[in-house]
Design a protein around this motif. Structure first.
Motif, PDB file in Angstrom:
ATOM      1  N   LEU A  48     -16.936   1.482   0.831  1.00  0.00           N
ATOM      2  CA  LEU A  48     -16.000   2.340   2.026  1.00  0.00           C
ATOM      3  C   LEU A  48     -15.778   1.677   3.059  1.00  0.00           C
ATOM      4  N   ARG A  49     -16.694   0.720   3.801  1.00  0.00           N
ATOM      5  CA  ARG A  49     -16.426  -0.117   4.590  1.00  0.00           C
ATOM      6  C   ARG A  49     -14.992  -1.229   4.416  1.00  0.00           C
ATOM      7  N   CYS A  50     -15.042  -1.616   3.227  1.00  0.00           N
ATOM      8  CA  CYS A  50     -13.972  -2.411   2.537  1.00  0.00           C
ATOM      9  C   CYS A  50     -12.599  -1.693   2.538  1.00  0.00           C
ATOM     10  N   LYS A  51     -12.912  -0.563   2.162  1.00  0.00           N
ATOM     11  CA  LYS A  51     -11.633   0.636   2.102  1.00  0.00           C
ATOM     12  C   LYS A  51     -10.927   0.725   3.397  1.00  0.00           C
ATOM     13  N   TYR A  52     -11.956   0.875   4.426  1.00  0.00           N
ATOM     14  CA  TYR A  52     -11.342   1.263   5.639  1.00  0.00           C
ATOM     15  C   TYR A  52     -10.819   0.082   6.299  1.00  0.00           C
ATOM     16  N   ALA A  53     -11.406  -1.215   6.029  1.00  0.00           N
ATOM     17  CA  ALA A  53     -10.469  -2.303   6.638  1.00  0.00           C
ATOM     18  C   ALA A  53      -9.238  -2.492   5.970  1.00  0.00           C
ATOM     19  N   PHE A  54      -9.143  -2.217   4.729  1.00  0.00           N
ATOM     20  CA  PHE A  54      -7.808  -2.183   4.232  1.00  0.00           C
ATOM     21  C   PHE A  54      -6.632  -1.285   4.908  1.00  0.00           C
ATOM     22  N   LEU A  55      -7.302   0.082   5.098  1.00  0.00           N
ATOM     23  CA  LEU A  55      -6.479   0.964   5.731  1.00  0.00           C
ATOM     24  C   LEU A  55      -6.117   0.799   7.153  1.00  0.00           C
ATOM     25  N   LEU A  56      -7.162  -0.103   7.763  1.00  0.00           N
ATOM     26  CA  LEU A  56      -6.813  -0.328   9.124  1.00  0.00           C
ATOM     27  C   LEU A  56      -5.662  -1.288   9.344  1.00  0.00           C
ATOM     28  N   LEU A  57      -5.933  -2.443   8.460  1.00  0.00           N
ATOM     29  CA  LEU A  57      -4.827  -3.457   8.273  1.00  0.00           C
ATOM     30  C   LEU A  57      -3.509  -2.951   7.837  1.00  0.00           C
ATOM     31  N   GLU A  58      -3.436  -2.066   6.963  1.00  0.00           N
ATOM     32  CA  GLU A  58      -2.170  -1.353   6.520  1.00  0.00           C
ATOM     33  C   GLU A  58      -1.483  -0.445   7.738  1.00  0.00           C
ATOM     34  N   VAL A  59      -2.318   0.161   8.112  1.00  0.00           N
ATOM     35  CA  VAL A  59      -1.700   0.999   9.350  1.00  0.00           C
ATOM     36  C   VAL A  59      -1.152   0.006  10.594  1.00  0.00           C
ATOM     37  N   CYS A  60      -1.965  -0.728  10.752  1.00  0.00           N
ATOM     38  CA  CYS A  60      -1.411  -1.838  12.030  1.00  0.00           C
ATOM     39  C   CYS A  60      -0.303  -2.633  11.628  1.00  0.00           C
ATOM     40  N   LEU A  61       0.224  -2.823  10.491  1.00  0.00           N
ATOM     41  CA  LEU A  61       1.577  -3.437   9.825  1.00  0.00           C
ATOM     42  C   LEU A  61       2.424  -2.999  10.978  1.00  0.00           C
ATOM     43  N   MET A  62       2.562  -1.719  11.307  1.00  0.00           N
ATOM     44  CA  MET A  62       3.868  -1.248  11.957  1.00  0.00           C
ATOM     45  C   MET A  62       4.221  -2.012  13.372  1.00  0.00           C
ATOM     46  N   LEU A  63       2.757  -2.282  13.977  1.00  0.00           N
ATOM     47  CA  LEU A  63       2.732  -3.136  15.307  1.00  0.00           C
ATOM     48  C   LEU A  63       3.289  -4.489  15.550  1.00  0.00           C
ATOM     49  N   ASP A  64       3.508  -4.914  14.156  1.00  0.00           N
ATOM     50  CA  ASP A  64       4.309  -6.231  14.295  1.00  0.00           C
ATOM     51  C   ASP A  64       6.067  -5.605  14.576  1.00  0.00           C
ATOM     52  N   THR A  65       6.262  -4.497  14.605  1.00  0.00           N
ATOM     53  CA  THR A  65       7.834  -4.072  14.664  1.00  0.00           C
ATOM     54  C   THR A  65       8.102  -3.618  16.263  1.00  0.00           C
ATOM     55  N   VAL A  66       6.836  -3.478  16.833  1.00  0.00           N
ATOM     56  CA  VAL A  66       7.013  -3.047  18.350  1.00  0.00           C
ATOM     57  C   VAL A  66       6.705  -4.048  19.335  1.00  0.00           C
ATOM     58  N   PRO A  67       7.201  -3.887  20.649  1.00  0.00           N
ATOM     59  CA  PRO A  67       6.966  -4.665  21.568  1.00  0.00           C
ATOM     60  C   PRO A  67       5.448  -4.827  21.910  1.00  0.00           C
ATOM     61  N   ASP A  68       4.978  -6.098  22.487  1.00  0.00           N
ATOM     62  CA  ASP A  68       3.709  -6.321  22.510  1.00  0.00           C
ATOM     63  C   ASP A  68       2.857  -5.502  23.638  1.00  0.00           C
ATOM     64  N   PHE A  69       3.774  -5.130  24.540  1.00  0.00           N
ATOM     65  CA  PHE A  69       2.823  -4.205  25.453  1.00  0.00           C
ATOM     66  C   PHE A  69       2.537  -2.834  24.662  1.00  0.00           C
ATOM     67  N   MET A  70       3.338  -2.198  23.648  1.00  0.00           N
ATOM     68  CA  MET A  70       2.761  -1.344  22.838  1.00  0.00           C
ATOM     69  C   MET A  70       1.757  -1.610  21.850  1.00  0.00           C
ATOM     70  N   ALA A  71       2.072  -2.758  21.327  1.00  0.00           N
ATOM     71  CA  ALA A  71       0.995  -3.355  20.287  1.00  0.00           C
ATOM     72  C   ALA A  71      -0.486  -3.372  20.914  1.00  0.00           C
ATOM     73  N   TYR A  72      -0.639  -3.819  21.932  1.00  0.00           N
ATOM     74  CA  TYR A  72      -1.759  -4.346  22.727  1.00  0.00           C
ATOM     75  C   TYR A  72      -2.517  -2.937  23.108  1.00  0.00           C
ATOM     76  N   SER A  73      -2.004  -2.071  23.291  1.00  0.00           N
ATOM     77  CA  SER A  73      -2.759  -0.629  23.715  1.00  0.00           C
ATOM     78  C   SER A  73      -3.121  -0.036  22.453  1.00  0.00           C
ATOM     79  N   CYS A  74      -2.345  -0.009  21.438  1.00  0.00           N
ATOM     80  CA  CYS A  74      -2.444   0.567  20.141  1.00  0.00           C
ATOM     81  C   CYS A  74      -3.557  -0.055  19.442  1.00  0.00           C
ATOM     82  N   LEU A  75      -4.060  -1.336  19.603  1.00  0.00           N
ATOM     83  CA  LEU A  75      -4.893  -1.941  19.165  1.00  0.00           C
ATOM     84  C   LEU A  75      -6.324  -1.744  19.646  1.00  0.00           C
TER      85      LEU A  75
END
Length: 248
Positions: free
Chosen positions: A104-131
């Motif tokens: 289960l923990r491996c599954k959520y690690a994958f899901l976390l990284l997957e949802v964070c992919l979008m943060l490569d497309t936003v400015p750093d000040f947004m990505a920083y808070s989202c993480l």
């Protein structure tokens, strides 16, 4: 703050966060028939922040950034509106789930990284808070990881941060015991030390190692303690060598 804002169109249910010249509010639209969809209102009142953030929010593509709803301008403020997601706070969730449920923990690690992919497309000040872990929630019923875009007006500088913050989150997913494969801790350590700051790269690396993790976990549960000690010493020595070579 008034219960009703924006001319009475929106009702404030909760102030999620408040600092000087910035508020994050949980609101609903009381005029439009949309089942009272909850939204995050990021309200910026400082002139410097308005001037800096307004073009950024206006340039967000709603098709690409599904969480983004709209930007509203007031006389002395701007409001960036995003979807709100209910769920269990990230850190709380992994304190509650079964410590032995490695799959289960491996599954959520994958899901976390997957949802964070979008943060490569936003400015750093947004990505920083989202993480920040308090902005990440788990929908246990749907088995999804969600980000609440509570975007503080922070000065973050130019130092890379994405991999380091991802490493912090992953450290709280996995339990430190001898049944967790070394590949995970090596991966997390590499994230901390590496200067690359592209989440796509971190996600690709995870996919490279994740295929054999469950099988290795099962093998480690059958491993004798003396062999674990030898393995731990080898891993520690290998990490020290990596740090030495990076410094050079």
């Amino acid at each position: 703050m008034d219960t009703l804002i924006q001319g009475g169109k929106y009702q404030v249910l909760e102030i999620l966060e408040q600092h000087e010249d910035y508020k994050a509010c949980l609101c609903i639209d009381v005029e439009t028939n949309n089942d009272y969809r909850p939204m995050i209102f990021n309200i910026y009142e400082k002139y410097e922040n308005i001037r800096k953030f307004l073009p950024t929010f206006y340039s967000l593509n709603q098709e690409q950034h599904a969480e983004f709803i709209c930007i509203m301008s007031g006389q002395h403020s701007i409001t960036a509106v995003f979807e709100y997601h209910s769920g269990i706070k990230f850190l709380n969730f992994f304190q509650q789930v079964d410590k032995e449920d490695f799959e289960l923990r491996c599954k959520y690690a994958f899901l976390l990284l997957e949802v964070c992919l979008m943060l490569d497309t936003v400015p750093d000040f947004m990505a920083y808070s989202c993480l920040e872990p308090e902005n990440i929630v788990i929908s246990e019923k749907m088995q999804k990881v969600r980000i609440n875009y509570i975007i503080r007006p922070l000065e973050i500088g130019n130092e890379p941060f994405k991999w380091r913050k991802i490493a912090f989150l992953l450290e709280h997913i996995f339990v430190k015991n001898r049944f967790v494969p070394n590949e995970i801790w090596d991966y997390i350590e590499d994230l901390k030390q590496n200067r690359d700051d592209n989440i796509v790269g971190a996600f690709s690396r995870w996919k490279e190692i994740s295929g054999g993790l469950l099988e290795e976990h099962i093998r480690l549960k059958q491993e004798k303690f003396i062999f674990y000690c030898i393995r731990w010493l080898k891993s520690s020595f290998r990490q020290r060598l990596k740090r030495i070579f990076r410094k050079k």
